[in-house]
Write a protein that holds these residues in place. Structure first.
Motif, PDB file in Angstrom:
ATOM      1  N   HIS A   1       0.752  -1.142  -0.112  1.00 24.98           N
ATOM      2  CA  HIS A   1      -0.169  -0.115  -0.002  1.00 24.98           C
ATOM      3  C   HIS A   1       1.062   1.056   0.325  1.00 24.98           C
ATOM      4  O   HIS A   1       1.851   1.223   0.873  1.00 24.98           O
ATOM      5  CB  HIS A   1      -0.871  -0.216   1.221  1.00 24.98           C
ATOM      6  N   SER A   2       0.660   2.040  -0.752  1.00 24.65           N
ATOM      7  CA  SER A   2       1.709   3.350  -0.912  1.00 24.65           C
ATOM      8  C   SER A   2       0.881   4.658  -0.943  1.00 24.65           C
ATOM      9  O   SER A   2       1.525   5.628  -1.766  1.00 24.65           O
ATOM     10  CB  SER A   2       2.499   2.803  -2.274  1.00 24.65           C
ATOM     11  N   ARG A   3      -0.286   4.688  -0.684  1.00 28.18           N
ATOM     12  CA  ARG A   3      -1.118   5.971  -0.905  1.00 28.18           C
ATOM     13  C   ARG A   3      -0.507   7.291  -0.415  1.00 28.18           C
ATOM     14  O   ARG A   3       0.021   7.333   0.902  1.00 28.18           O
ATOM     15  CB  ARG A   3      -2.446   5.787  -0.195  1.00 28.18           C
ATOM     16  N   ARG A   4      -0.067   8.274  -1.278  1.00 28.07           N
ATOM     17  CA  ARG A   4       0.468   9.474  -0.815  1.00 28.07           C
ATOM     18  C   ARG A   4       1.950   9.327  -0.024  1.00 28.07           C
ATOM     19  O   ARG A   4       2.175   9.972   0.703  1.00 28.07           O
ATOM     20  CB  ARG A   4      -0.467  10.063   0.192  1.00 28.07           C
ATOM     21  N   ALA A   5       2.555   8.128  -0.448  1.00 21.45           N
ATOM     22  CA  ALA A   5       3.688   7.729   0.260  1.00 21.45           C
ATOM     23  C   ALA A   5       4.804   7.000  -0.530  1.00 21.45           C
ATOM     24  O   ALA A   5       5.497   6.351  -0.254  1.00 21.45           O
ATOM     25  CB  ALA A   5       3.305   6.801   1.469  1.00 21.45           C
ATOM     26  N   VAL A   6       4.423   7.191  -2.082  1.00 23.62           N
ATOM     27  CA  VAL A   6       5.425   6.247  -2.789  1.00 23.62           C
ATOM     28  C   VAL A   6       7.099   6.630  -2.861  1.00 23.62           C
ATOM     29  O   VAL A   6       7.461   5.812  -2.602  1.00 23.62           O
ATOM     30  CB  VAL A   6       4.948   6.554  -4.412  1.00 23.62           C
ATOM     31  N   ARG A   7       7.020   7.785  -2.633  1.00 27.35           N
ATOM     32  CA  ARG A   7       8.808   8.139  -2.431  1.00 27.35           C
ATOM     33  C   ARG A   7       9.235   7.411  -1.227  1.00 27.35           C
ATOM     34  O   ARG A   7      10.366   6.819  -1.212  1.00 27.35           O
ATOM     35  CB  ARG A   7       8.857   9.640  -2.341  1.00 27.35           C
ATOM     36  N   ASP A   8       8.743   7.303  -0.109  1.00 31.22           N
ATOM     37  CA  ASP A   8       9.181   6.868   1.065  1.00 31.22           C
ATOM     38  C   ASP A   8       9.222   5.239   0.979  1.00 31.22           C
ATOM     39  O   ASP A   8       9.964   4.598   1.239  1.00 31.22           O
ATOM     40  CB  ASP A   8       8.317   7.085   2.612  1.00 31.22           C
TER      41      ASP A   8
END
Length: 244
Positions: free
Chosen positions: A121-128
């Motif tokens: 799951h990477s919602r609004r957190a792809v870079r991290d």
């Protein structure tokens, strides 16, 4: 096939589980917490077509942080891990550091035990998410579920070797369609994300692969049958990476 489904959380879960096990060549049953994985493993009869995996969903990470040690134990005996990841949306931002601590430990553990496939799951957190994967290059195989990042983040994820699981609900928005069209075609697999994902107010069912093919066909400029063939070929390639 369905590479991301909360089979245990449907109303009438046992019946949906039996139907999915019968209809699908493969279903990846992702769980939301280590204790949920343990309970689901006890409650549902094992099936050769269903893979149940331990996870710790970022939306409840702050509530279940005490279960991290249990998850790290479960990973050693699992072929894959999910659902795990990060959620930087406003509703969960206050607990982001807890999420990061858990996700970091999970990725490090996967690298330590020789690599695992992960439904992320990477919602609004792809870079991290990508940064954490980059710090542990032997983590295994990342499958980014219902990807909703920017086009630049999509390119970065593809360059890192990530796979993408998408379902019928992704085609409800112009941005979802644009991202689906831009994904590396040989690393896209079907998912439902049921019962959370819905179409016309009804949960997407685990046997929704044909709907995903219908949505992808015009984006890929293929017939529905050709799109379905690509998804099936990709799914079998990913299953080899998972060790199924």
């Amino acid at each position: 096939m369905d590479f991301h489904c909360h089979l245990d959380l449907y109303p009438g879960a046992r019946e949906v589980y039996r139907e999915a096990a019968k209809r699908n060549e493969f279903t990846w049953l992702v769980t939301t917490s280590p204790k949920a994985f343990a309970a689901t493993s006890r409650a549902l009869e094992p099936s050769p077509t269903v893979l149940m995996t331990p996870g710790l969903h970022p939306e409840i990470a702050h509530e279940r942080a005490a279960e991290l040690d249990l998850l790290l134990e479960q990973i050693a005996g699992a072929k894959a891990v999910g659902e795990v990841g990060l959620d930087g949306s406003p509703r969960f931002r206050a607990h982001y550091e807890v999420q990061r601590r858990i996700f970091s430990a999970v990725i490090a553990r996967c690298a330590e035990v020789g690599g695992r496939a992960l439904s992320i799951h990477s919602r609004r957190a792809v870079r991290d998410v990508l940064a954490e994967l980059g710090r542990n290059p032997n983590f295994g195989t990342a499958v980014l579920h219902w990807f909703s990042g920017t086009p630049a983040e999509l390119r970065a994820a593809a360059a890192l070797g990530c796979w993408f699981s998408i379902g019928p609900a992704m085609f409800d928005s112009a941005s979802g369609k644009a991202l689906a069209a831009a994904m590396p075609r040989d690393r896209v697999v079907p998912e439902s994300d049921g019962p959370f994902a819905k179409i016309e107010g009804k949960p997407v069912m685990p046997w929704s692969e044909s709907q995903t093919a219908e949505g992808l066909a015009p984006l890929w400029r293929l017939s529905t049958e050709e799109a379905a063939s690509v998804l099936a070929q990709n799914g079998r390639a990913l299953l080899k990476l998972i060790g199924r």
